[in-house]
Design a protein around this motif. Sequence first.
Motif, PDB file in Angstrom:
ATOM      1  N   THR A  59      14.381  46.052  -0.371  1.00 55.14           N
ATOM      2  CA  THR A  59      15.493  46.263   0.555  1.00 55.14           C
ATOM      3  C   THR A  59      15.116  45.936   1.992  1.00 55.14           C
ATOM      4  O   THR A  59      15.824  45.204   2.685  1.00 55.14           O
ATOM      5  CB  THR A  59      16.000  47.715   0.453  1.00 55.14           C
ATOM      6  OG1 THR A  59      16.365  48.005  -0.892  1.00 55.14           O
ATOM      7  CG2 THR A  59      17.205  47.918   1.357  1.00 55.14           C
ATOM      8  N   ARG A  60      14.006  46.469   2.458  1.00 57.16           N
ATOM      9  CA  ARG A  60      13.610  46.217   3.843  1.00 57.16           C
ATOM     10  C   ARG A  60      13.278  44.741   4.058  1.00 57.16           C
ATOM     11  O   ARG A  60      13.533  44.187   5.133  1.00 57.16           O
ATOM     12  CB  ARG A  60      12.412  47.084   4.232  1.00 57.16           C
ATOM     13  CG  ARG A  60      12.792  48.502   4.612  1.00 57.16           C
ATOM     14  CD  ARG A  60      11.711  49.120   5.482  1.00 57.16           C
ATOM     15  NE  ARG A  60      11.598  48.430   6.742  1.00 57.16           N
ATOM     16  CZ  ARG A  60      12.235  48.792   7.860  1.00 57.16           C
ATOM     17  NH1 ARG A  60      13.040  49.830   7.865  1.00 57.16           N
ATOM     18  NH2 ARG A  60      12.068  48.123   8.980  1.00 57.16           N
TER      19      ARG A  60
ATOM     20  N   ALA B 286      21.885  47.822   8.806  1.00 57.63           N
ATOM     21  CA  ALA B 286      21.013  48.984   8.609  1.00 57.63           C
ATOM     22  C   ALA B 286      21.830  50.273   8.676  1.00 57.63           C
ATOM     23  O   ALA B 286      21.592  51.214   7.907  1.00 57.63           O
ATOM     24  CB  ALA B 286      19.899  49.007   9.657  1.00 57.63           C
TER      25      ALA B 286
ATOM     26  N   ARG C  29      13.794  54.493   6.449  1.00 58.14           N
ATOM     27  CA  ARG C  29      13.769  53.509   5.367  1.00 58.14           C
ATOM     28  C   ARG C  29      14.443  52.209   5.773  1.00 58.14           C
ATOM     29  O   ARG C  29      14.201  51.165   5.160  1.00 58.14           O
ATOM     30  CB  ARG C  29      14.464  54.074   4.126  1.00 58.14           C
ATOM     31  CG  ARG C  29      13.844  55.357   3.594  1.00 58.14           C
ATOM     32  CD  ARG C  29      14.784  56.089   2.651  1.00 58.14           C
ATOM     33  NE  ARG C  29      14.974  55.392   1.399  1.00 58.14           N
ATOM     34  CZ  ARG C  29      15.860  55.764   0.465  1.00 58.14           C
ATOM     35  NH1 ARG C  29      16.630  56.821   0.684  1.00 58.14           N
ATOM     36  NH2 ARG C  29      15.977  55.086  -0.644  1.00 58.14           N
ATOM     37  N   PHE C  30      15.281  52.260   6.826  1.00 56.86           N
ATOM     38  CA  PHE C  30      16.073  51.091   7.185  1.00 56.86           C
ATOM     39  C   PHE C  30      15.869  50.628   8.630  1.00 56.86           C
ATOM     40  O   PHE C  30      15.851  49.431   8.891  1.00 56.86           O
ATOM     41  CB  PHE C  30      17.560  51.379   6.962  1.00 56.86           C
ATOM     42  CG  PHE C  30      17.867  51.886   5.580  1.00 56.86           C
ATOM     43  CD1 PHE C  30      17.623  51.098   4.470  1.00 56.86           C
ATOM     44  CD2 PHE C  30      18.361  53.166   5.387  1.00 56.86           C
ATOM     45  CE1 PHE C  30      17.884  51.559   3.191  1.00 56.86           C
ATOM     46  CE2 PHE C  30      18.630  53.637   4.109  1.00 56.86           C
ATOM     47  CZ  PHE C  30      18.389  52.836   3.001  1.00 56.86           C
TER      48      PHE C  30
ATOM     49  N   ASP D  92      13.787  50.203  12.255  1.00 59.57           N
ATOM     50  CA  ASP D  92      12.388  50.016  12.660  1.00 59.57           C
ATOM     51  C   ASP D  92      11.888  51.183  13.493  1.00 59.57           C
ATOM     52  O   ASP D  92      10.732  51.587  13.375  1.00 59.57           O
ATOM     53  CB  ASP D  92      12.241  48.711  13.444  1.00 59.57           C
ATOM     54  CG  ASP D  92      12.422  47.489  12.559  1.00 59.57           C
ATOM     55  OD1 ASP D  92      12.125  47.573  11.362  1.00 59.57           O
ATOM     56  OD2 ASP D  92      12.866  46.448  13.070  1.00 59.57           O
TER      57      ASP D  92
ATOM     58  N   ARG E  23       7.414  49.815  15.242  1.00 59.24           N
ATOM     59  CA  ARG E  23       7.713  50.724  14.141  1.00 59.24           C
ATOM     60  C   ARG E  23       7.330  52.132  14.545  1.00 59.24           C
ATOM     61  O   ARG E  23       6.214  52.384  15.000  1.00 59.24           O
ATOM     62  CB  ARG E  23       6.931  50.336  12.866  1.00 59.24           C
ATOM     63  CG  ARG E  23       7.349  49.047  12.213  1.00 59.24           C
ATOM     64  CD  ARG E  23       8.808  49.072  11.766  1.00 59.24           C
ATOM     65  NE  ARG E  23       9.102  50.175  10.870  1.00 59.24           N
ATOM     66  CZ  ARG E  23       8.951  50.123   9.549  1.00 59.24           C
ATOM     67  NH1 ARG E  23       8.497  49.024   8.978  1.00 59.24           N
ATOM     68  NH2 ARG E  23       9.260  51.159   8.811  1.00 59.24           N
TER      69      ARG E  23
END
Length: 249
Positions: free
Chosen positions: A64-65, A129, A220-221, A223, A246
């Motif tokens: 996904t990412r 996102a 999870r989505f 940064d 991040r």
Amino acid sequence: MHDDRPQQQRHSSIVRVVVIRLALALVLGLAVTAGLIRAGFLDIPSRFNPFAPLQIADEVNWLTRWKLARLERDRRQCLAVLDGSPVSHRAVPDRAPEEGCGLSNAVEVSRSSVGLNGGFTATCPLTVAWALFEQHVLRPAAQEHLSQEVVRVAHLGTYACRNINHRAGGRRSEHATANAIDIAGFVLASGQQVTVRGDWTGGDQNREAFLRALRDGACRFFDVVLSPDYNEAHHDHFHFDMGSYRACR
């Protein structure tokens, strides 16, 4: 005394050759499999297909990412992903950067899968996102911790031509390119409100658990995800962005 080093060296050489051959066979196998998938000879679910476009409704996994990151370089595919999502949007013209502020690959959002306290303009990848966050984090967390739905999200905006934390100096915030969104609270189906300022600590345990599930799930989505645990400047909102750093705090 007998010297075993030549025999040990031969054994080590054989092991290296075997490892190299196995590695080459694995790489070749992966390449062949990827070619078959790309050519359409292997039919696998889109969520497991690295060549298939991202779909908001797909179950989240390790791809996904990676698929989300691809959208930063592919405006057309990013808009196509949004077209297949619950997000009501329209593309807006690029605005040439001036003093570090501007718009590129942005959309104007009027509504998503839940209500908003107002529309916003954001980069297309940030909006995707957000759609993933709503589908896979926000709505499930509301049911799990609060046993009801979120009907509206209160945000503090996306685009603002400013530096980080409104400082006079330093680098530009991701808000300067509409690549960030700040979230202050949520309105539940019952009409009750859950706010970051009022419910992060010292209140109802279910609300605290709900907000922490949102912070953790957002990582999870997005940064960068910043909460009241990060610093005082975020005591009353979550900051989500799709920048070059991040952080999950």
